[in-house]
Design a protein around this motif. Structure first.
Motif, PDB file in Angstrom:
ATOM      1  N   GLN A  28     -64.922  30.216  10.369  1.00  0.00           N
ATOM      2  CA  GLN A  28     -63.837  29.646  11.162  1.00  0.00           C
ATOM      3  C   GLN A  28     -64.280  29.491  12.613  1.00  0.00           C
ATOM      4  N   ILE A  29     -64.917  30.518  13.125  1.00  0.00           N
ATOM      5  CA  ILE A  29     -65.371  30.500  14.518  1.00  0.00           C
ATOM      6  C   ILE A  29     -66.412  29.402  14.715  1.00  0.00           C
ATOM      7  N   ALA A  30     -67.333  29.264  13.768  1.00  0.00           N
ATOM      8  CA  ALA A  30     -68.391  28.256  13.878  1.00  0.00           C
ATOM      9  C   ALA A  30     -67.866  26.831  13.697  1.00  0.00           C
ATOM     10  N   ALA A  31     -66.731  26.670  13.023  1.00  0.00           N
ATOM     11  CA  ALA A  31     -66.216  25.332  12.717  1.00  0.00           C
ATOM     12  C   ALA A  31     -65.599  24.633  13.923  1.00  0.00           C
ATOM     13  N   LEU A  32     -65.275  25.390  14.946  1.00  0.00           N
ATOM     14  CA  LEU A  32     -64.622  24.823  16.131  1.00  0.00           C
ATOM     15  C   LEU A  32     -65.499  25.067  17.354  1.00  0.00           C
ATOM     16  N   PRO A  33     -65.307  24.281  18.407  1.00  0.00           N
ATOM     17  CA  PRO A  33     -66.139  24.484  19.594  1.00  0.00           C
ATOM     18  C   PRO A  33     -65.902  25.850  20.227  1.00  0.00           C
ATOM     19  N   ALA A  34     -66.919  26.370  20.857  1.00  0.00           N
ATOM     20  CA  ALA A  34     -66.861  27.717  21.431  1.00  0.00           C
ATOM     21  C   ALA A  34     -65.831  27.843  22.542  1.00  0.00           C
ATOM     22  N   PHE A  35     -65.463  26.735  23.168  1.00  0.00           N
ATOM     23  CA  PHE A  35     -64.564  26.830  24.310  1.00  0.00           C
ATOM     24  C   PHE A  35     -63.078  26.776  23.946  1.00  0.00           C
ATOM     25  N   VAL A  36     -62.745  26.782  22.645  1.00  0.00           N
ATOM     26  CA  VAL A  36     -61.328  26.829  22.260  1.00  0.00           C
ATOM     27  C   VAL A  36     -60.980  28.205  21.702  1.00  0.00           C
ATOM     28  N   ALA A  37     -59.694  28.509  21.706  1.00  0.00           N
ATOM     29  CA  ALA A  37     -59.205  29.755  21.109  1.00  0.00           C
ATOM     30  C   ALA A  37     -59.078  29.518  19.606  1.00  0.00           C
ATOM     31  N   GLY A 130     -64.512  24.517   1.272  1.00  0.00           N
ATOM     32  CA  GLY A 130     -65.739  24.107   1.946  1.00  0.00           C
ATOM     33  C   GLY A 130     -65.484  23.856   3.410  1.00  0.00           C
ATOM     34  N   GLN A 131     -66.437  23.220   4.034  1.00  0.00           N
ATOM     35  CA  GLN A 131     -66.359  22.930   5.461  1.00  0.00           C
ATOM     36  C   GLN A 131     -65.350  21.806   5.705  1.00  0.00           C
ATOM     37  N   PRO A 132     -64.373  22.039   6.580  1.00  0.00           N
ATOM     38  CA  PRO A 132     -63.403  20.979   6.873  1.00  0.00           C
ATOM     39  C   PRO A 132     -64.042  19.872   7.709  1.00  0.00           C
ATOM     40  N   ARG A 133     -63.528  18.652   7.552  1.00  0.00           N
ATOM     41  CA  ARG A 133     -64.029  17.516   8.334  1.00  0.00           C
ATOM     42  C   ARG A 133     -63.486  17.552   9.755  1.00  0.00           C
ATOM     43  N   LEU A 134     -62.198  17.852   9.878  1.00  0.00           N
ATOM     44  CA  LEU A 134     -61.515  17.889  11.171  1.00  0.00           C
ATOM     45  C   LEU A 134     -61.673  16.582  11.933  1.00  0.00           C
ATOM     46  N   SER A 135     -61.783  15.463  11.188  1.00  0.00           N
ATOM     47  CA  SER A 135     -61.930  14.175  11.849  1.00  0.00           C
ATOM     48  C   SER A 135     -60.647  13.829  12.594  1.00  0.00           C
ATOM     49  N   GLY A 136     -60.809  13.139  13.672  1.00  0.00           N
ATOM     50  CA  GLY A 136     -59.673  12.762  14.490  1.00  0.00           C
ATOM     51  C   GLY A 136     -59.283  13.817  15.505  1.00  0.00           C
ATOM     52  N   ILE A 137     -59.950  14.959  15.499  1.00  0.00           N
ATOM     53  CA  ILE A 137     -59.651  16.014  16.463  1.00  0.00           C
ATOM     54  C   ILE A 137     -60.732  15.987  17.546  1.00  0.00           C
ATOM     55  N   THR A 138     -60.307  15.967  18.790  1.00  0.00           N
ATOM     56  CA  THR A 138     -61.227  16.004  19.918  1.00  0.00           C
ATOM     57  C   THR A 138     -60.781  17.108  20.862  1.00  0.00           C
ATOM     58  N   TYR A 139     -61.723  17.897  21.314  1.00  0.00           N
ATOM     59  CA  TYR A 139     -61.472  18.929  22.313  1.00  0.00           C
ATOM     60  C   TYR A 139     -62.310  18.583  23.532  1.00  0.00           C
ATOM     61  N   VAL A 140     -61.736  18.769  24.694  1.00  0.00           N
ATOM     62  CA  VAL A 140     -62.447  18.482  25.928  1.00  0.00           C
ATOM     63  C   VAL A 140     -62.310  19.676  26.859  1.00  0.00           C
ATOM     64  N   SER A 141     -63.442  20.154  27.348  1.00  0.00           N
ATOM     65  CA  SER A 141     -63.434  21.208  28.359  1.00  0.00           C
ATOM     66  C   SER A 141     -63.838  20.560  29.682  1.00  0.00           C
ATOM     67  N   GLU A 142     -63.976  21.359  30.693  1.00  0.00           N
ATOM     68  CA  GLU A 142     -64.411  20.822  31.978  1.00  0.00           C
ATOM     69  C   GLU A 142     -65.821  20.266  31.910  1.00  0.00           C
ATOM     70  N   THR A 143     -66.619  20.763  30.976  1.00  0.00           N
ATOM     71  CA  THR A 143     -68.031  20.373  30.948  1.00  0.00           C
ATOM     72  C   THR A 143     -68.488  19.668  29.678  1.00  0.00           C
ATOM     73  N   GLU A 144     -67.661  19.650  28.642  1.00  0.00           N
ATOM     74  CA  GLU A 144     -68.119  19.027  27.403  1.00  0.00           C
ATOM     75  C   GLU A 144     -66.946  18.529  26.560  1.00  0.00           C
ATOM     76  N   ALA A 145     -67.301  17.674  25.607  1.00  0.00           N
ATOM     77  CA  ALA A 145     -66.311  17.183  24.643  1.00  0.00           C
ATOM     78  C   ALA A 145     -66.866  17.450  23.247  1.00  0.00           C
ATOM     79  N   TRP A 146     -65.945  17.712  22.316  1.00  0.00           N
ATOM     80  CA  TRP A 146     -66.307  17.977  20.927  1.00  0.00           C
ATOM     81  C   TRP A 146     -65.417  17.118  20.068  1.00  0.00           C
ATOM     82  N   HIS A 147     -66.000  16.396  19.108  1.00  0.00           N
ATOM     83  CA  HIS A 147     -65.251  15.513  18.226  1.00  0.00           C
ATOM     84  C   HIS A 147     -65.354  16.029  16.797  1.00  0.00           C
ATOM     85  N   GLY A 148     -64.199  16.227  16.146  1.00  0.00           N
ATOM     86  CA  GLY A 148     -64.191  16.663  14.756  1.00  0.00           C
ATOM     87  C   GLY A 148     -64.917  15.683  13.871  1.00  0.00           C
TER      88      GLY A 148
END
Length: 152
Positions: A28-37, A130-148
């Motif tokens: 679960q932790i690896a599936a999402l960007p490190a900068f989100v809760a 299995g591993q979720p696709r999480l397509s359509g989800i985008t996270y943006v921090s001050e320094t980076e963006a992550w796209h599902g």
């Protein structure tokens, strides 16, 4: 978007939410960007899709038994989301630490129960964990963006 397209997208989105919830804590932790809760995001992803399904598409997408299982997961997450009534900062911090951290994902029996329920529901839906696709989800921090749908 027509109902058929919406039905397919919402069902796929729910399968992704359940796959994320069913992963072991480190997955679960690896599936999402490190900068989100992470724990909070797992709950929010499920909540968003569940609310869309439950208000309009529930009967078209899921059997009554599947809906019962989905609603049980929703109720558990809703209960977990209720902050303690005490207004003291220490009580609030203890609640956050015991519920919404990486450590909580690993040790809180409620998260273990949610993983088990998600796995059972995936089986009921004839879906493979299995591993979720999480397509359509985008996270943006001050320094980076992550796209599902891409590598975090």
């Amino acid at each position: 978007m027509d109902d058929q397209t919406g039905d397919r997208d919402l069902r796929a989105d729910m399968l992704d939410a359940l796959q994320l919830m069913a992963l072991p804590p480190d997955g679960q932790i690896a599936a999402l960007p490190a900068f989100v809760a992470t724990a909070d995001e797992i709950a929010l992803i499920f909540d968003e899709v569940f609310r869309a399904i439950d208000t309009r598409y529930a009967d078209a997408l899921f059997t009554e038994d599947q809906l019962t299982a989905l609603r049980a997961i929703y109720r558990i997450l809703n209960t977990m989301s209720q902050a303690p009534k005490e207004s003291a900062a220490t009580a609030h911090e203890a609640w956050v630490q015991s519920t919404w951290t990486h450590e909580a994902l690993r040790t809180d029996p409620r998260w273990a129960d949610l993983r088990d329920r998600a796995l059972s529901l995936l089986t009921m839906l004839d879906a493979t964990p299995g591993q979720p696709r999480l397509s359509g989800i985008t996270y943006v921090s001050e320094t980076e963006a992550w796209h599902g749908g891409s590598d975090p």
